[in-house]
Design a protein around this motif. Structure first.
Motif, PDB file in Angstrom:
ATOM      1  N   GLY A   1       0.833  -1.043   0.188  1.00 43.43           N
ATOM      2  CA  GLY A   1      -0.071  -0.194   0.097  1.00 43.43           C
ATOM      3  C   GLY A   1       0.971   1.264   0.052  1.00 43.43           C
ATOM      4  N   ILE A   2       1.841   1.277   0.820  1.00 46.56           N
ATOM      5  CA  ILE A   2       2.766   2.450   0.926  1.00 46.56           C
ATOM      6  C   ILE A   2       3.538   2.451  -0.409  1.00 46.56           C
ATOM      7  CG2 ILE A   2       4.783   3.200   1.883  1.00 46.56           C
ATOM      8  CD1 ILE A   2       4.130   1.883   4.589  1.00 46.56           C
ATOM      9  N   SER A   3       3.876   1.554  -0.931  1.00 49.04           N
ATOM     10  CA  SER A   3       4.623   1.412  -2.150  1.00 49.04           C
ATOM     11  C   SER A   3       3.643   2.072  -3.404  1.00 49.04           C
ATOM     12  CB  SER A   3       4.938  -0.097  -2.784  1.00 49.04           C
ATOM     13  OG  SER A   3       5.306   0.027  -4.045  1.00 49.04           O
ATOM     14  N   TYR A   4       2.413   1.747  -3.603  1.00 49.06           N
ATOM     15  CA  TYR A   4       1.393   2.379  -4.500  1.00 49.06           C
ATOM     16  C   TYR A   4       1.406   3.936  -4.337  1.00 49.06           C
ATOM     17  CZ  TYR A   4      -2.789   3.580  -6.811  1.00 49.06           C
ATOM     18  OH  TYR A   4      -3.809   4.094  -7.802  1.00 49.06           O
ATOM     19  N   PHE A   5       1.156   4.238  -2.835  1.00 48.09           N
ATOM     20  CA  PHE A   5       0.865   5.679  -2.744  1.00 48.09           C
ATOM     21  C   PHE A   5       2.087   6.551  -2.712  1.00 48.09           C
ATOM     22  CE2 PHE A   5      -2.847   3.983  -0.521  1.00 48.09           C
ATOM     23  CZ  PHE A   5      -3.890   4.617  -1.210  1.00 48.09           C
ATOM     24  N   ALA A   6       3.462   5.661  -2.659  1.00 43.98           N
ATOM     25  CA  ALA A   6       4.792   6.613  -2.787  1.00 43.98           C
ATOM     26  C   ALA A   6       4.858   6.816  -4.050  1.00 43.98           C
ATOM     27  CB  ALA A   6       5.662   5.868  -1.978  1.00 43.98           C
ATOM     28  N   GLY A   7       4.156   6.166  -5.028  1.00 43.83           N
ATOM     29  CA  GLY A   7       4.492   6.286  -6.470  1.00 43.83           C
ATOM     30  C   GLY A   7       5.589   5.195  -7.018  1.00 43.83           C
ATOM     31  N   GLU A   8       5.859   4.331  -6.240  1.00 39.40           N
ATOM     32  CA  GLU A   8       6.985   3.216  -6.689  1.00 39.40           C
ATOM     33  C   GLU A   8       6.532   2.483  -7.920  1.00 39.40           C
ATOM     34  OE1 GLU A   8       9.304   2.409  -2.456  1.00 39.40           O
ATOM     35  OE2 GLU A   8       8.096   0.862  -3.353  1.00 39.40           O
ATOM     36  N   THR A   9       5.112   2.168  -7.860  1.00 43.55           N
ATOM     37  CA  THR A   9       4.443   1.344  -9.144  1.00 43.55           C
ATOM     38  C   THR A   9       4.542   2.332 -10.307  1.00 43.55           C
ATOM     39  OG1 THR A   9       2.378   2.020  -8.357  1.00 43.55           O
ATOM     40  CG2 THR A   9       3.300   0.009  -7.400  1.00 43.55           C
ATOM     41  N   LYS A  10       4.459   3.462 -10.557  1.00 42.44           N
ATOM     42  CA  LYS A  10       4.305   4.300 -11.510  1.00 42.44           C
ATOM     43  C   LYS A  10       5.062   3.958 -12.737  1.00 42.44           C
ATOM     44  CE  LYS A  10       3.364   9.034 -12.885  1.00 42.44           C
ATOM     45  NZ  LYS A  10       3.529  10.546 -12.332  1.00 42.44           N
ATOM     46  N   ASP A  11       6.205   3.959 -12.489  1.00 43.21           N
ATOM     47  CA  ASP A  11       7.523   3.774 -13.486  1.00 43.21           C
ATOM     48  C   ASP A  11       7.946   2.586 -13.268  1.00 43.21           C
ATOM     49  OD1 ASP A  11       6.880   6.242 -14.447  1.00 43.21           O
ATOM     50  OD2 ASP A  11       8.473   7.098 -12.979  1.00 43.21           O
ATOM     51  N   PHE A  12       7.323   1.563 -12.453  1.00 39.94           N
ATOM     52  CA  PHE A  12       8.052   0.137 -12.059  1.00 39.94           C
ATOM     53  C   PHE A  12       7.898  -0.612 -13.755  1.00 39.94           C
ATOM     54  CE2 PHE A  12       7.725  -4.064 -10.859  1.00 39.94           C
ATOM     55  CZ  PHE A  12       9.012  -4.328 -10.196  1.00 39.94           C
ATOM     56  N   ASN A  13       9.024  -1.360 -13.865  1.00 32.70           N
ATOM     57  CA  ASN A  13       8.703  -2.100 -15.093  1.00 32.70           C
ATOM     58  C   ASN A  13       9.176  -3.690 -14.850  1.00 32.70           C
ATOM     59  OD1 ASN A  13       8.575  -3.882 -17.509  1.00 32.70           O
ATOM     60  ND2 ASN A  13       9.455  -2.144 -18.681  1.00 32.70           N
TER      61      ASN A  13
END
Length: 308
Positions: free
Chosen positions: A202-214
């Motif tokens: 959840g923290i990863s998502y809201f911290a924007g880690e998933t945005k540019d993750f491939n």
């Protein structure tokens, strides 16, 4: 179980928290190569928790936990795993593994300060107070006089994060000791892993880690490191949770003697991290403080053995 078998399990459990946890600093470093910190934490914890549930299911020990036990384990898992382990993972983006391990090894001092029911016992002898002062002095020595090539804004933030993480780990350990659940150890560990993993994702998502993750950009070494942290993390954390119900928190906290040595060695050997005299001297000072804190326990053990 027989006394000899129980004693063997205690030795093996101590070996797990000494050796496995000492090596995790290096494997976290490798995992962070291509996986963001909170995502790495979330994957590690969820995989570990699900594996434990599968194991419990096969053993026929899987039981539906009560709401109270779920809430307790969520709290303990968040404090110890998200707060404690998570602070280490995040900090290793900016701080060498050896220094992170040195800072985290002040954990027994937090147990001493935060264990309110035992304040009278803990602070009734001069050795504990002196050990507390010496230990924290070691941390200040580590940073005193460093130049800008070592100390940066992110570096200081990383150290501060690890310090707060140590406090959260101690709080989670104390809460779980004084307010245990009615569940078996493995079930407690599984719930703590899964709840901590969900929080981290959840923290990863809201911290924007998933945005540019491939996922295609994740290296093989990062995947292997995540697998190591997940599989062997079960053994070490399970051993820790079990040990704090069998031995005193100060005794269990002695893993801080060994973890930094292993972390510093692996960081020097494989991550090409520099180790200087000041860092080793600081480690010696802090561990000397830990010895003083535990001095009364050592004395009582020696006296007890003599009586036997």
């Amino acid at each position: 179980m027989p006394k000899k078998e129980n004693q063997l399990l205690i030795y093996l459990a101590f070996a797990a928290i000494y050796i496995i946890w000492g090596s995790t600093y290096y494997f976290i470093f490798l995992g962070l190569e291509t996986i963001p910190p909170f995502m790495l934490m979330g994957l590690r914890f969820v995989i570990s928790g699900l594996l434990l549930l599968v194991l419990l299911k096969k053993q026929g020990d899987l039981q539906l936990p009560r709401k109270r036990d779920v809430l307790k384990n969520t709290l303990y898992g968040t404090l110890m795993l998200v707060g404690g382990t998570g602070s280490i993972m995040w900090a290793e983006q900016y701080v060498p593994t050896g220094i992170v391990s040195i800072v985290f090894c002040v954990l027994p001092f937090w147990f001493l300060v935060l264990d309110y029911p035992k304040w009278k016992e803990n602070f009734s002898n001069i050795s504990s107070i002196l050990g507390l002062i010496i230990g924290f002095a070691g941390i200040f020595i580590l940073f005193e006089g460093n130049n800008n090539s070592i100390v940066s804004e992110h570096f200081v933030l990383g150290i501060s994060t690890v310090t707060v993480g140590g406090i959260l780990w101690a709080l989670g350990s104390l809460f779980s000791r004084y307010h245990p659940t009615t569940l078996p150890t493995l079930m407690n560990v599984a719930l703590q892993f899964i709840s901590a993993g969900i929080v981290c994702l959840g923290i990863s998502y809201f911290a924007g880690e998933t945005k540019d993750f491939n996922i295609g950009n994740v290296s093989l070494i990062s995947w292997l490191s995540t697998a190591y942290l997940a599989f062997f993390g079960i053994l070490a954390f399970g051993a820790y949770v079990w040990l704090i119900t069998k031995r005193s928190l100060i005794q269990v906290g002695t893993y801080v003697y060994v973890n930094p040595v292993i972390a510093i060695f692996l960081g020097w050997m494989f991550a090409k991290e520099t180790v200087n005299i000041k860092q080793l001297f600081t480690l010696f000072i802090i561990l000397f403080g830990v010895v003083l804190i535990n001095w009364r326990g050592y004395q009582s053990k020696i006296i007890g053995h003599k009586k036997i």
